[in-house]
Design an enzyme around this catalytic site. Sequence first.
Site, PDB file in Angstrom:
ATOM      1  N   GLU A 277       0.825  -1.202   0.000  1.00  0.00           N
ATOM      2  CA  GLU A 277       0.000   0.000   0.000  1.00  0.00           C
ATOM      3  C   GLU A 277       0.869   1.265   0.000  1.00  0.00           C
ATOM      4  O   GLU A 277       0.444   2.315  -0.462  1.00  0.00           O
ATOM      5  CB  GLU A 277      -0.889  -0.023   1.252  1.00  0.00           C
ATOM      6  N   HIS A 298       8.607 -26.948  -0.580  1.00  0.00           N
ATOM      7  CA  HIS A 298       8.091 -28.177  -1.179  1.00  0.00           C
ATOM      8  C   HIS A 298       6.921 -27.911  -2.114  1.00  0.00           C
ATOM      9  O   HIS A 298       6.287 -28.845  -2.607  1.00  0.00           O
ATOM     10  CB  HIS A 298       7.696 -29.161  -0.072  1.00  0.00           C
ATOM     11  N   LYS A 412     -13.968   0.048  -3.074  1.00  0.00           N
ATOM     12  CA  LYS A 412     -14.967   0.330  -2.036  1.00  0.00           C
ATOM     13  C   LYS A 412     -16.167   1.050  -2.649  1.00  0.00           C
ATOM     14  O   LYS A 412     -17.313   0.699  -2.385  1.00  0.00           O
ATOM     15  CB  LYS A 412     -14.362   1.211  -0.938  1.00  0.00           C
TER      16      LYS A 412
HETATM   17  O1  PA5 Z   1      -4.313   1.147   5.603  1.00  0.00           O
HETATM   18  C1  PA5 Z   1      -5.448   1.443   5.316  1.00  0.00           C
HETATM   19  O2  PA5 Z   1      -5.797   2.622   5.178  1.00  0.00           O
HETATM   20  C2  PA5 Z   1      -6.507   0.415   5.111  1.00  0.00           C
HETATM   21  O3  PA5 Z   1      -6.016  -0.883   5.134  1.00  0.00           O
HETATM   22  C3  PA5 Z   1      -7.518   0.533   6.224  1.00  0.00           C
HETATM   23  O4  PA5 Z   1      -6.873   0.312   7.442  1.00  0.00           O
HETATM   24  C4  PA5 Z   1      -8.660  -0.437   6.026  1.00  0.00           C
HETATM   25  O5  PA5 Z   1      -9.281  -0.205   4.808  1.00  0.00           O
HETATM   26  C5  PA5 Z   1      -9.661  -0.284   7.147  1.00  0.00           C
HETATM   27  O6  PA5 Z   1     -10.124   1.022   7.203  1.00  0.00           O
HETATM   28  P1  PA5 Z   1     -10.895   1.547   8.456  1.00  0.00           P
HETATM   29  O7  PA5 Z   1      -9.978   1.484   9.606  1.00  0.00           O
HETATM   30  O8  PA5 Z   1     -11.261   2.946   8.107  1.00  0.00           O
HETATM   31  O9  PA5 Z   1     -12.104   0.666   8.629  1.00  0.00           O
END
Ligand code: PA5
Length: 471
Positions: A277, A298, A412
């Site tokens: 990310e 393996h 999303k």
């Molecule tokens: O790193 C990030 O921004 C995402 O992985 C969020 O943590 C994830 O989408 C969950 O989001 P939220 O904490 O708003 O529910």
Amino acid sequence: MIKVDLSGAAPFFDAAGPDYAAAAAAHRLLEEKSGPGAEFTGWTELPMRMKKGELKPILAAAAKIRSRSKALVVVGIGGSYLGARGAIELLRPLPGKDDPKVFFVGNGLSADYLNCVIEQLGDDDFDVNVISKSGTTLEPAVSFRVFRTMLEKKYGAAAKRHIFATTDVSRGVLRSMANAEGWECFTVPGDVGGRYSVLSAVGLLPMAVAGIDVAAVIDQAIATFGSLYRRSPDNPVWQYAAARQHLYGRGYSIELLASYEPSFRFMAEWWKQLYGESEGKNGIGIFPASLEYTADLHSMGQYVQDGPRKLYETVVSFEKSLTSFAVPFGMGDPDGLNYLAGRDLHDICRTARDAVKAAHISGGVPNIGVSVDKRDEAGYAELVCFFELACAISGYMSGVNPFDQPGVEAYKKNMFALLGKPGYEDMGQALREKLDGVEPREKYRLRCYNGDFSYILLEKKKKVDGLCRKT
Ligand code: PA5
């Protein structure tokens, strides 16, 4: 003290080698908070904030849960879940006699999984820690509704004492609900992104409930961040960040994070989110993947040894094992294993690691070693601080903002639109048309020819109609 070993990567470097000057410049951006996304670098201060008082209410809540419940249901996804799961599976892979079980839900949309957790909870007393920074993420929101309803059926008006919400300090649906219902709240700091939040209440509350000594984690994190801030090419953070960017520049675009400890599996998942990310944007980025050694040797060993030469591996090791296990002697040596009799499994594992390293290097796979002393709270804290700092520096070296995630929003929005969330109607209609026929439906129609289905433009309809037949 965390160590990086580049001896297995050096044969793949060019004459110039890793660019430590670029690592230094990237480090400066982070330290001076002058790089892109600087407003999300509060994670570097989290351990100190915890030490100065924020840890206290977390420990109090954990003690309350541990004293009254057999289980904690942690609701969250992505950065609101992977850190805690990584820590708990690494340090407490099996709950101790007095430890509550920790279940993770809200990290997917599987009815079967949810039912399985509900079945395992049975009639046990339990608490819920719902974690969502935005408070609007679909997966945890759905699961939270399920477990909140269960708590209300089980405890009636007292249910609210079993809910702990970790969310933004003032914004979002979850915060409003918590304020209205009087749930105990913890904060996801506004200056910390989800994937960097494990040393806040996001990770620390579930970890403390599982029996992890989070005060020791914080103490070690303070010491480690302190030592990893030194400006020098012998800083393991610089070594790792610069080596991976150097390898990427030479065509090694996939990083395999491997460990010989099966309990490292969810730490690798946490690492994948952290690096994927942070770095995968603007059309560039090393692809983070993970393997569990020796098991995956393996199954995936052939590919690593002999597949396309785009891979390098980073092997995380714990130098000392917490326990020992000697290979037993076998009378008559029927299985031919007596040459190992009396040898400790950890020692055999280290030898296997050396053998694999040599084989992979000769197969054209650069090898980076990362090691800490033990699989304990201190080792865990060192790994977290090291990987977070290196990720930020490596991201800055590659020219991206390592603290945003614009790409995560696309799915999303599509999901909300297709599920019919109010406000997304037009988008939903356009998406359905796109998914049904690539282009708006009115312009195309489905045809079949010799049993094959395809879309044709309506203008051409007459021409091809005669060719359609039923299958
Ligand atoms: O790193 C990030 O921004 C995402 O992985 C969020 O943590 C994830 O989408 C969950 O989001 P939220 O904490 O708003 O529910």
